[in-house]
Design an enzyme around this catalytic site. Structure first.
Site, PDB file in Angstrom:
ATOM      1  N   LEU A 149     -57.370 -12.786  38.304  1.00  0.00           N
ATOM      2  CA  LEU A 149     -56.983 -14.179  37.991  1.00  0.00           C
ATOM      3  C   LEU A 149     -56.492 -14.224  36.554  1.00  0.00           C
ATOM      4  O   LEU A 149     -57.189 -14.623  35.634  1.00  0.00           O
ATOM      5  CB  LEU A 149     -58.174 -15.124  38.187  1.00  0.00           C
ATOM      6  CG  LEU A 149     -57.835 -16.613  38.057  1.00  0.00           C
ATOM      7  CD1 LEU A 149     -56.954 -17.079  39.225  1.00  0.00           C
ATOM      8  CD2 LEU A 149     -59.099 -17.466  37.961  1.00  0.00           C
ATOM      9  N   GLY A 150     -55.249 -13.823  36.401  1.00  0.00           N
ATOM     10  CA  GLY A 150     -54.595 -13.852  35.089  1.00  0.00           C
ATOM     11  C   GLY A 150     -53.410 -14.794  35.132  1.00  0.00           C
ATOM     12  O   GLY A 150     -53.436 -15.804  35.849  1.00  0.00           O
ATOM     13  N   ARG A 151     -52.350 -14.455  34.406  1.00  0.00           N
ATOM     14  CA  ARG A 151     -51.182 -15.355  34.332  1.00  0.00           C
ATOM     15  C   ARG A 151     -50.609 -15.620  35.723  1.00  0.00           C
ATOM     16  O   ARG A 151     -50.411 -16.771  36.137  1.00  0.00           O
ATOM     17  CB  ARG A 151     -50.118 -14.748  33.420  1.00  0.00           C
ATOM     18  CG  ARG A 151     -50.549 -14.658  31.957  1.00  0.00           C
ATOM     19  CD  ARG A 151     -49.541 -13.903  31.132  1.00  0.00           C
ATOM     20  NE  ARG A 151     -49.561 -12.487  31.455  1.00  0.00           N
ATOM     21  CZ  ARG A 151     -49.765 -11.531  30.538  1.00  0.00           C
ATOM     22  NH1 ARG A 151     -49.966 -11.845  29.267  1.00  0.00           N
ATOM     23  NH2 ARG A 151     -49.771 -10.253  30.889  1.00  0.00           N
ATOM     24  N   ILE A 152     -50.361 -14.562  36.475  1.00  0.00           N
ATOM     25  CA  ILE A 152     -49.762 -14.740  37.799  1.00  0.00           C
ATOM     26  C   ILE A 152     -50.824 -15.225  38.784  1.00  0.00           C
ATOM     27  O   ILE A 152     -50.573 -16.103  39.626  1.00  0.00           O
ATOM     28  CB  ILE A 152     -49.108 -13.427  38.287  1.00  0.00           C
ATOM     29  CG1 ILE A 152     -47.981 -13.014  37.338  1.00  0.00           C
ATOM     30  CG2 ILE A 152     -48.602 -13.566  39.718  1.00  0.00           C
ATOM     31  CD1 ILE A 152     -47.419 -11.634  37.595  1.00  0.00           C
ATOM     32  N   ARG A 172     -62.933  -8.498  35.752  1.00  0.00           N
ATOM     33  CA  ARG A 172     -64.051  -7.804  35.110  1.00  0.00           C
ATOM     34  C   ARG A 172     -64.948  -8.801  34.378  1.00  0.00           C
ATOM     35  O   ARG A 172     -66.143  -8.589  34.221  1.00  0.00           O
ATOM     36  CB  ARG A 172     -63.505  -6.746  34.142  1.00  0.00           C
ATOM     37  CG  ARG A 172     -62.827  -5.576  34.845  1.00  0.00           C
ATOM     38  CD  ARG A 172     -62.045  -4.720  33.867  1.00  0.00           C
ATOM     39  NE  ARG A 172     -60.983  -5.492  33.222  1.00  0.00           N
ATOM     40  CZ  ARG A 172     -60.098  -4.947  32.381  1.00  0.00           C
ATOM     41  NH1 ARG A 172     -60.169  -3.658  32.077  1.00  0.00           N
ATOM     42  NH2 ARG A 172     -59.148  -5.685  31.839  1.00  0.00           N
ATOM     43  N   ARG A 229     -49.534  -3.350  41.871  1.00  0.00           N
ATOM     44  CA  ARG A 229     -48.927  -2.031  41.836  1.00  0.00           C
ATOM     45  C   ARG A 229     -49.433  -1.258  43.051  1.00  0.00           C
ATOM     46  O   ARG A 229     -50.569  -1.456  43.501  1.00  0.00           O
ATOM     47  CB  ARG A 229     -49.329  -1.269  40.554  1.00  0.00           C
ATOM     48  CG  ARG A 229     -48.607  -1.755  39.294  1.00  0.00           C
ATOM     49  CD  ARG A 229     -47.150  -1.348  39.308  1.00  0.00           C
ATOM     50  NE  ARG A 229     -46.441  -1.689  38.067  1.00  0.00           N
ATOM     51  CZ  ARG A 229     -45.778  -2.819  37.878  1.00  0.00           C
ATOM     52  NH1 ARG A 229     -45.783  -3.760  38.807  1.00  0.00           N
ATOM     53  NH2 ARG A 229     -45.120  -3.031  36.748  1.00  0.00           N
ATOM     54  N   ASP A 253     -45.702  -5.674  48.514  1.00  0.00           N
ATOM     55  CA  ASP A 253     -44.469  -5.678  47.713  1.00  0.00           C
ATOM     56  C   ASP A 253     -44.370  -4.410  46.878  1.00  0.00           C
ATOM     57  O   ASP A 253     -43.329  -4.138  46.260  1.00  0.00           O
ATOM     58  CB  ASP A 253     -44.449  -6.908  46.791  1.00  0.00           C
ATOM     59  CG  ASP A 253     -43.169  -7.013  45.988  1.00  0.00           C
ATOM     60  OD1 ASP A 253     -43.244  -7.324  44.782  1.00  0.00           O
ATOM     61  OD2 ASP A 253     -42.081  -6.743  46.535  1.00  0.00           O
ATOM     62  N   GLU A 258     -43.236   4.502  45.446  1.00  0.00           N
ATOM     63  CA  GLU A 258     -41.958   3.784  45.575  1.00  0.00           C
ATOM     64  C   GLU A 258     -40.784   4.694  45.201  1.00  0.00           C
ATOM     65  O   GLU A 258     -40.914   5.493  44.271  1.00  0.00           O
ATOM     66  CB  GLU A 258     -41.961   2.564  44.641  1.00  0.00           C
ATOM     67  CG  GLU A 258     -42.921   1.492  45.049  1.00  0.00           C
ATOM     68  CD  GLU A 258     -42.957   0.329  44.076  1.00  0.00           C
ATOM     69  OE1 GLU A 258     -42.039   0.197  43.240  1.00  0.00           O
ATOM     70  OE2 GLU A 258     -43.893  -0.448  44.161  1.00  0.00           O
ATOM     71  N   HIS A 276     -40.563  -4.300  46.310  1.00  0.00           N
ATOM     72  CA  HIS A 276     -40.880  -4.635  44.931  1.00  0.00           C
ATOM     73  C   HIS A 276     -39.937  -5.721  44.402  1.00  0.00           C
ATOM     74  O   HIS A 276     -39.203  -5.538  43.429  1.00  0.00           O
ATOM     75  CB  HIS A 276     -40.782  -3.384  44.050  1.00  0.00           C
ATOM     76  CG  HIS A 276     -41.591  -3.508  42.790  1.00  0.00           C
ATOM     77  ND1 HIS A 276     -42.176  -2.429  42.174  1.00  0.00           N
ATOM     78  CD2 HIS A 276     -41.884  -4.577  42.024  1.00  0.00           C
ATOM     79  CE1 HIS A 276     -42.803  -2.835  41.070  1.00  0.00           C
ATOM     80  NE2 HIS A 276     -42.624  -4.142  40.956  1.00  0.00           N
TER      81      HIS A 276
END
Ligand code: NAP
Ligand code: 8YV
Length: 311
Positions: A149-152, A172, A229, A253, A258, A276
């Site tokens: 749960l960060g910016r995105i 964390r 990722r 995604d 990749e 991606h």
């Protein structure tokens, strides 16, 4: 005298043009023998503009390097420690892409739960006249677990609230300014939720964070959505869980190798696969490109980049 900037990897055409106008910019990919070029000219460059990659060897080949500006927010392919040892700030492109990645994440959730892609393949294959497309699963009102749960992650949560979803997250450390519940155990979050969205940074610290135990906890009714990722998910364990119907479905995604994608995943109907494309819109890539340029310009003017990546 223009600052000499080395370009590593293909950037957007407009960004390459902007860099070429403002700096003495050379594309390493244009050199017949990049290694020889760096040995002969590496010491001339004070700036590096890169498509997300800068290992210790590349950094060491540039003895006069003072700033790195990377296209993208993820810096898992950049040796931040090697840059820090030289006092070189690494600029990245956070925030300008939050909405696009979050939009795609919601789209992937809808696609994998409602079988949008599978339904289209069903219709195009001429199957509809024989029988209605099988019932799928609802999103609204379901339980969403956000890993990272960060910016995105916050942008995803804002969208999910509009779908009346019950949201918990695993980081964390708990996030101070949120009413959403922090689940300290990733396995328990997976056991609780219907959709597990993964949006943590890549790199050694999160490699295979989503492992056999997490996938088992998510279970045959659960859906995994990975927009972080490929390295964050144990892809072999994911394939096994899907093959043995121990997981309800997955929307991916990003992939471990990749652009290679396991053939087994490609053959599965309850898996959504996209190449991606989280930030791949005209608007967002333009904003990212501008940030790459602005990070370099700001550094040369003030000694600081606008948005500095941290380990
Ligand atoms: P961010 O703001 O730094 O958020 C990352 C979150 O992950 C933080 O809340 C952090 O909280 C959490 N986290 C980090 N390590 C963790 C761990 N080991 N276990 C659990 N949580 C952990 O980053 P962002 O801007 O949201 O971007 C996140 C990542 O998305 C990027 O690094 C990139 O890899 C990926 N991304 C993908 C695309 C795409 O095209 N698919 C586009 C943009 C970004 P704590 O530090 O408290 O754990
Ligand atoms: C890529 C991403 O940068 O920002 C990130 O971390 O994963 C994407 O925005 C983009 O796909 C260019 O490779």
């Amino acid at each position: 005298m223009k600052h000499k900037v080395l370009q590593f990897g293909r950037l957007t055409p407009s960004l390459e043009q902007q860099l070429g106008a403002a700096f003495d910019c050379r594309r390493l990919a244009d050199e017949v023998d990049p290694k020889a070029f760096l040995a002969a000219h590496g010491r001339e460059f004070t700036g590096l503009a890169t498509m997300g990659f800068a290992d210790a060897a590349l950094i060491e080949s540039l003895p006069s390097l003072r700033v790195i500006s990377s296209f993208g927010v993820g810096v898992d392919q950049i040796d931040l420690q090697a840059a820090a040892r030289r006092g070189i700030p690494v600029g990245n492109t956070p925030d300008v892409l939050n909405d696009c990645v979050a939009d795609l994440t919601i789209g992937l959730m809808i696609d994998v739960a409602r079988g949008v892609g599978a339904a289209e393949r069903y219709l195009r294959a001429g199957s509809w006249p024989r029988a209605p497309f099988p019932l799928q699963r609802r999103i609204s009102g379901k339980r969403l677990g956000i890993v990272g749960l960060g910016r995105i992650g916050h942008a995803v949560a804002r969208r999910a609230i509009a779908f009346d979803m019950d949201i918990r997250y695993h980081n964390r450390r708990p996030v101070s300014d949120t009413s959403m519940a922090h689940e300290p155990s990733l396995v328990e979050l997976a056991r609780w939720c219907d959709f597990l969205v993964v949006i943590v940074p890549g790199g050694a610290a999160t490699r295979h964070l989503i492992d056999e135990a997490v996938l088992h906890a998510l279970g045959p009714e659960g859906f995994l959505v990975n927009v972080a990722r490929g390295s964050v998910v144990d892809e072999a364990a994911l394939v096994r869980a899907l093959r043995e119907q121990r997981l309800g479905g997955a929307a991916l995604d990003v992939f471990e190798r990749e652009p290679q994608v396991p053939a087994e995943l490609i053959a599965m109907d309850n898996v959504v696969l996209v190449p991606h494309i989280g930030s791949a819109t005209v608007e967002t890539r333009a904003a990212m490109a501008q940030r790459v340029f602005d990070n370099l310009s700001a550094f040369y003017e003030t000694g600081k980049v606008i948005s500095q990546a941290t380990a």
